[in-house]
Motif scaffolding. Structure first.
Motif: not given
Length: 573
Positions: A103, A120, A123, A126, A138, A140, A168, A170
């Motif tokens: 992402v 936020q 994501i 996505y 996921v 990012g 998640i 990032v």
């Protein structure tokens, strides 16, 4: 007297015969616009003739006409500017390929994620639009606390608010830190009892001591490698990885680069590059620097490949990451950060990755085998360590300047470093875009006014007679060397402040840093980096002349065409 007249007559006859002798004929002739050679003499020519992928002639249009034949392809620049192809001396091609499916969390000016709320939403959208299954990880990439309005990293709790079931993570724009939600921490095996790995840090809330999701340096790198391995299990990922590598290559080409760097090749990416080369998929030259610590056990297998191109791929040395990121506040400093990151005390100075002894032994192995290295050094303590260790090796006659070891980034440099760098015979490669993208952050939060004014001190290096280069460190930024040139020339921050006006350089010197100096760093100045007969016909065509426009407008220059050995690899619509 008679002898002198005879000698002059004989020379004239020989010259006349040579002029009538058959000349090689050009396949392509470029003319009709400014042609900037990056040579001192001539600095500019009227025409360039190309044959067999090499420059046959560079000079006046009238002289070039003697190389023409009916089949010569005549390319009129129509006032556009031709330069040597740009040389990427430090980027991360395979890392960019690896984040192609992530992402995009980039902030302005390259993206739209300018707050934690934006992150936020990006994501969530996505997950929804891609119909991401429950419990599917996921990733990012590219969030930047220096630019987002909160000026802080997101937290585990804020990522949990996106999803408690999807793991998640990032990745920070610097690549040196990441933040994971609770599900991701559990997936990669990080618990409340986990201890910091060597050369890394697991973030905790200052008040509660509980995990806050932040991972720095080796803690982040290890987690990301674990996730990548998990996500690829049982899947045929090679074809997809190759597809993303080709997309990344095309991105570099669109920014005018005919030589591309993979500055810290890790994991399966060495095999990926070698496979791309074996299948003749590399259009540009790709130089790679495997992470030495990761591949130390395989060193003997790498040695025969050093400095030898094979289908556009060359092992150009090894990479060491000696500290972290200044904008991410993990770089290793001698003086504390102006504003310490959340959870750290006021005397926090970042941290090293290697001990002196480890770095000494590793570099000794390379230099004894006549192999060079790139050393990532952002903070002044990391620069001190590199200088200290390489000086010891030079004093022992192990390091020799002809190896052209490179100090990468050199952001928090001090004035006393300049002469030491010159005496060592190493090359500083500056990430000049820092002055533009993060200059305000360095001024107000990272270093303070005095230290911030000396980041990327290209003019001090120039005045000392040091050959330096400029790089973009993609995917920290896109592979955008034109913005790097703009930043080195103007040193104007996003707010419009001039950060260290004494360190500004001219557009010509900035262009040399991404052409002829880049070729020198990679030990290829005999075949690249300038427009000169005998060198490769690697060119870039720009819509404006960077030497004549207002320096404030350098960022607006567009790459129109990228040419590798006479073949057009990219052309702007």
């Amino acid at each position: 007297m008679k002898k002198t007249l005879y000698t002059l007559f004989l020379a004239a006859v020989i010259s006349s015969c040579q002029n009538r002798a058959p000349r090689e004929k050009a396949e392509i002739l470029y003319f009709g616009g400014p042609i900037l050679t990056m040579e001192n003499t001539p600095a500019r020519v009227e025409a360039v003739a190309v044959k067999d992928g090499k420059i046959l002639f560079a000079g006046t249009k009238s002289d070039a006409d003697r190389y023409l034949e009916p089949t010569t392809k005549m390319i009129n620049l129509n006032g556009k500017t031709l330069l040597p192809g740009f040389i990427d001396v430090h980027g991360h091609l395979t890392s960019r390929a690896g984040t192609m499916d992530a992402v995009d969390l980039s902030p302005d000016p390259y993206g739209t994620v300018n707050s934690i709320k934006d992150l936020q939403i990006a994501i969530k959208n996505y997950i929804k639009s891609n119909k991401i299954a429950d419990k599917q990880p996921v990733i990012g990439n590219g969030y930047d606390d220096a630019i987002m309005v909160e000026h802080r990293h997101p937290t585990k709790t804020e990522l949990d608010a996106i999803s408690k079931t999807n793991p998640i993570i990032v990745i920070h724009a610097s690549g040196h830190a990441s933040v994971a939600n609770s599900a991701m921490l559990k997936l990669v095996g990080i618990t409340e009892s986990s201890k910091d790995p060597a050369g890394g840090h697991i973030g905790r809330d200052k008040k509660t001591g509980k995990l806050n999701g932040k991972l720095e340096e080796n803690a982040s790198f290890t987690a990301l490698l674990t996730i990548t391995e998990m996500m690829s299990k049982g899947k045929d990922t090679q074809a997809h990885a190759m597809e993303n590598l080709m997309k990344a290559q095309n991105e570099w080409l669109s920014y005018g680069q005919t030589t591309i760097c993979d500055g810290r090749t890790m994991g399966e990416n060495v095999a990926l590059l070698e496979k791309a080369a074996s299948q003749n998929l590399l259009k540009a030259d790709v130089v790679y620097f495997p992470d030495y610590e990761y591949f130390k056990k395989d060193f003997e297998a790498f040695r025969p490949k050093y400095m030898k191109y094979d289908n556009h791929l060359k092992l150009a040395g090894f990479k060491f990451s000696d500290d972290g990121s200044p904008q991410g506040k993990t770089a290793w400093l001698t003086q504390p950060y102006l504003v310490p990151p959340e959870g750290q005390s006021k005397d926090y100075k970042g941290f090293p990755i290697f001990s002196d002894d480890t770095l000494y032994e590793d570099l000794k192995t390379l230099f004894q085998n006549h192999i060079t290295a790139q050393l990532h050094v952002n903070g002044d303590a990391a620069i001190d360590q590199a200088i200290r260790v390489i000086k010891r090796l030079k004093d022992e006659n192990i390091y020799k300047p002809e190896l052209r070891a490179t100090l990468i980034h050199v952001q928090n440099s001090r004035p006393d470093h300049i002469q030491k760098i010159k005496e060592l015979g190493v090359i500083p490669s500056y990430f000049s875009t820092h002055a533009y993208l993060w200059g305000d952050w360095h001024y107000s939060s990272v270093f303070g006014p005095e230290r911030a004014s000396f980041i990327s001190p290209a003019n001090s290096a120039l005045k000392a007679g040091i050959t330096f280069t400029i790089h973009h460190d993609s995917p920290v930024t896109p592979p955008d060397l034109i913005t790097a040139v703009y930043a080195a020339v103007n040193r104007k921050t996003r707010s419009g402040m001039i950060l260290g006006p004494n360190e500004r350089i001219t557009p010509l010197e900035a262009l040399k840093a991404i052409t002829i100096n880049g070729a020198y760093q990679l030990q290829e100045e005999d075949r690249k980096g300038s427009i000169k007969a005998g060198k490769l016909a690697d060119f870039v065509i720009l819509d404006q002349n960077p030497l004549t426009i207002d320096p404030e407008n350098l960022r607006d220059i567009k790459v129109l065409e990228t040419i590798k050995e006479g073949n057009t690899l990219y052309k702007r619509d």
